[in-house]
Design an enzyme around this catalytic site. Sequence first.
Site, PDB file in Angstrom:
ATOM      1  N   LYS A 153     133.489  32.322  60.848  1.00 35.87           N
ATOM      2  CA  LYS A 153     133.142  31.790  59.526  1.00 35.87           C
ATOM      3  C   LYS A 153     134.238  32.223  58.572  1.00 35.87           C
ATOM      4  O   LYS A 153     134.451  33.418  58.378  1.00 35.87           O
ATOM      5  CB  LYS A 153     131.785  32.349  59.078  1.00 35.87           C
ATOM      6  CG  LYS A 153     131.455  32.106  57.604  1.00 35.87           C
ATOM      7  CD  LYS A 153     130.043  32.600  57.257  1.00 35.87           C
ATOM      8  CE  LYS A 153     129.751  32.531  55.762  1.00 35.87           C
ATOM      9  NZ  LYS A 153     128.372  32.983  55.445  1.00 35.87           N
ATOM     10  N   ASP A 155     135.323  32.286  54.868  1.00 29.24           N
ATOM     11  CA  ASP A 155     134.868  32.118  53.486  1.00 29.24           C
ATOM     12  C   ASP A 155     136.065  31.824  52.572  1.00 29.24           C
ATOM     13  O   ASP A 155     137.217  31.810  53.046  1.00 29.24           O
ATOM     14  CB  ASP A 155     134.136  33.416  53.065  1.00 29.24           C
ATOM     15  CG  ASP A 155     133.065  33.149  52.032  1.00 29.24           C
ATOM     16  OD1 ASP A 155     133.086  32.078  51.402  1.00 29.24           O
ATOM     17  OD2 ASP A 155     132.190  34.031  51.845  1.00 29.24           O
ATOM     18  N   SER A 187     134.240  27.385  54.555  1.00 34.66           N
ATOM     19  CA  SER A 187     133.506  27.329  53.285  1.00 34.66           C
ATOM     20  C   SER A 187     134.235  26.472  52.261  1.00 34.66           C
ATOM     21  O   SER A 187     133.827  26.395  51.099  1.00 34.66           O
ATOM     22  CB  SER A 187     133.283  28.739  52.739  1.00 34.66           C
ATOM     23  OG  SER A 187     132.502  29.475  53.651  1.00 34.66           O
ATOM     24  N   ARG A 210     130.249  24.786  54.764  1.00 32.42           N
ATOM     25  CA  ARG A 210     129.286  24.960  53.681  1.00 32.42           C
ATOM     26  C   ARG A 210     129.656  24.028  52.537  1.00 32.42           C
ATOM     27  O   ARG A 210     130.812  23.967  52.135  1.00 32.42           O
ATOM     28  CB  ARG A 210     129.329  26.414  53.210  1.00 32.42           C
ATOM     29  CG  ARG A 210     128.651  27.406  54.158  1.00 32.42           C
ATOM     30  CD  ARG A 210     127.158  27.434  53.932  1.00 32.42           C
ATOM     31  NE  ARG A 210     126.889  27.601  52.514  1.00 32.42           N
ATOM     32  CZ  ARG A 210     127.030  28.748  51.840  1.00 32.42           C
ATOM     33  NH1 ARG A 210     127.388  29.852  52.464  1.00 32.42           N
ATOM     34  NH2 ARG A 210     126.787  28.799  50.540  1.00 32.42           N
ATOM     35  N   ASP A 214     125.109  29.428  47.823  1.00 32.90           N
ATOM     36  CA  ASP A 214     124.428  30.293  48.798  1.00 32.90           C
ATOM     37  C   ASP A 214     122.919  30.140  48.680  1.00 32.90           C
ATOM     38  O   ASP A 214     122.379  30.106  47.581  1.00 32.90           O
ATOM     39  CB  ASP A 214     124.742  31.770  48.504  1.00 32.90           C
ATOM     40  CG  ASP A 214     126.175  32.125  48.826  1.00 32.90           C
ATOM     41  OD1 ASP A 214     126.950  31.224  49.216  1.00 32.90           O
ATOM     42  OD2 ASP A 214     126.517  33.312  48.682  1.00 32.90           O
TER      43      ASP A 214
END
Length: 435
Positions: A153, A155, A187, A210, A214
């Site tokens: 992942k 970010d 992200s 994403r 959040d």
Amino acid sequence: MLWILFLSTILGLSSSLENGLVRTPPMGWMSWERFRCNTDCTTYPEDCISERLFREMADMLEVGGYKEVGYQYIIIDDCWLDHTRDKDGKLQPDPQRFPSGIRNLSDYVHKLGLKFGIYEDYGNLTCGGYPGVLGHMETDANTFADWQVDYVKLDGCYSDPDTMITGYPEFGRYLNKTGRPMVYSCSWPAYQIGHNPNYTAISEHCNLWRNFDDIEDSWASLLSIIDFYGDDKDKFGSVAGPGHWNDPDMLIIGNYGLSVDQAQVQMGMWCLMAAPLIMSNDLRKMRPEFAEILLNRDAIKINQDPLGVQASRILRQGYIDVYSKPILPSYQNKYSVAIGFLNRWTSGTPIRVSFALSELGLNHPSGYSAFDIFSGKPLGNFSPKSTFTADVNPSGFLLVRFNLLPGRIRKTGSRSEIGKLNLQFPGLTGWKTEL
Ligand code: GLA
């Protein structure tokens, strides 16, 4: 020209990601929403971000039956790192909280037949303030491969969102270059909300991404994400498909903020949206009514449907939002359909919904068999003209699978446009029942 394309594809030089992974949405567990950046293992030995937490959750995926229904990835989120790189410039975990090292933890997870994921950040620092990959992309991709990581992942804190269009693909290329298949979760668009993220490029370079804020442990947060997906202003719904998925964030089912009905809303919507089913909860303390929702095989089957189509919102009427997702089996160029009815009303009594199947686009003349996913009950067979009636609980969800019935077509041409629902608000005649 075609030859160049062909050669570059077989030699793996193609600039897009296509790594063959996650042909259906990934499923697993991740630390962030539930355990955040708790680094105080003296006061919170069970809950701090440490190798113990991830080992225990890996065990629980197995023991709790989650692995059996498809949950597979154990993913470390932020706050695992030491604040400095080692003498060779490599990332290293916090030595107190991960004394055995990341490779050891990854081996533990793999021995359970699970897969192992890790978090980093495209910028100078992670959101929690630990070293990011900027300036170290190749080294870090290689480190992850050495650690036998299966899922990254990445970010986007502490970076310039305008550079993401080149930066995220660059890190993806270093991941590919390692030769180890790693799911790449970006992200990127979440840092470009309102600025027209380039979803064509994003879906070419990332396995999942994403899109939005959040998730927090509340109904309000859940609804805001669902509405962002329902509105789909940036048209990201259409780029989802096998190997590349929109990610509305973690499942918070089993935590503090959702009722059982609201938990069904999240599970039902995540399954319809072909969303990654990545839980963030305490599997060691899961109440059975929430475990049942997370383990619902019929819901998961809709999520994992091989067509990989993301549901769209086809109707909003009087507090009821209707979402529809084509699924298999198909028959004579028509698909079966999963339909979700989200009741946004909090006025204490279920709303009765009724409609002729053709009003929701279910117009195959040989009809459909209906199955209520959360009650686990068959609801009978319906022709396009038959009326379907059911109650939807306040801040609750009705998820129905309409499987096409194979049969001889006697006539065609029933209506296909979306029509209207008939809604009844029992005990509330005369009250304001329209939005
Ligand atoms: C961002 C991400 C979250 C989580 C945190 C960690 O807010 O969107 O999912 O990874 O950073 O700091």
